[in-house]
Scaffold this motif. Structure first.
Motif: not given
Length: 264
Positions: A25-51
């Protein structure tokens, strides 16, 4: 994650679109628990995920992550691996005191670490179960994190509950769903134990502190999570290649309180 294992590159743009489709939801408070590897190959890695997470939340949204330090605990309780009894006093005397500005999180994943070090991030001052946040409500969420009752009603989890925030399990399961610990505090007469950690002192030094707190036990969170999923309050989908779950935290915690009363 090697390139051939991912059918197409994951990007800031594609991840943000999938997060919106999942229901962030735009404007919400979001608590994220995460693992990068299951996402697959991310252009920019964790930095791109946070963005991407911040894009989905928009400028009025607040991103929260666990930045826990489970190595700053009583060595007598360590099991994976245990340490010799004669090491215990050395660890208690020499473990650096927790510093929210400098102490790295442990075993929370690279996405959480990226948020912790993000410009303008705020972090709660708890020696074992701190949280970091970025966004307009960040300071409000992490302020006043009590040492005792560390995941209870004076913790960032309770602030998230008060703000009707959401929880996103990004490539991880309910065994990583820290909000379920808030339910442990809210059931009648939860068991308690002595807890210790290295903390900073007012003069800039360090000391070992003890306090009494609720016994935290996530061993049945997978079973609890299966029943929570069955209620229909959890939205499931994929972000990148990762299986994800999104839920309103209030509904999850309220369900978990009743579940724990009936099943423990």
């Amino acid at each position: 994650m090697t390139v051939p294992s991912t059918p197409r590159p994951r990007t800031r743009t594609s991840l943000a679109a999938e997060l919106r489709e999942l229901g962030v939801r735009p404007g919400s408070v979001l608590l994220v628990h995460s693992s990068l590897r299951p996402l697959g190959w991310v252009c920019g890695g964790p930095h791109a995920v946070v963005l991407a997470l911040r894009d989905a939340l928009g400028p009025d949204g607040t991103l929260v992550v666990p930045t826990h330090t489970p190595d700053n605990t009583d060595p007598a309780t360590w099991r994976n691996p245990p340490v010799p009894h004669e090491w215990w006093p050395v660890i208690r005397d020499e473990m650096p005191g927790f510093d929210p500005a400098a102490t790295p999180s442990r075993w929370m994943g690279v996405i959480a670490e990226a948020v912790r070090t993000w410009p303008g991030a705020c972090r709660s001052d708890h020696p074992q179960v701190s949280f970091a946040a970025v966004g307009p409500r960040a300071e409000e969420i992490v302020a006043g994190h009590a040492r005792a009752g560390m995941l209870g009603d004076e913790s960032p989890l309770a602030r998230l509950y008060d703000l009707d925030g959401d929880v996103l399990l990004l490539g991880v399961g309910h065994d990583s769903n820290t909000s379920l610990h808030l339910a442990e505090y809210r059931r009648p007469e939860p068991p308690r134990e002595r807890v210790g950690a290295a903390v900073r002192t007012a003069d800039g030094g360090r000391e070992w502190a003890w306090w009494e707190d609720v016994v935290l036990d996530e061993s049945d969170f997978d079973l609890l999570g299966e029943d929570l999923d069955a209620t229909g309050v959890v939205r499931r989908g994929r972000v990148g290649s990762a299986e994800c779950r999104l839920m309103r935290q209030r509904g999850a915690v309220d369900f978990a309180v009743e579940w724990l009363i009936g099943n423990r």
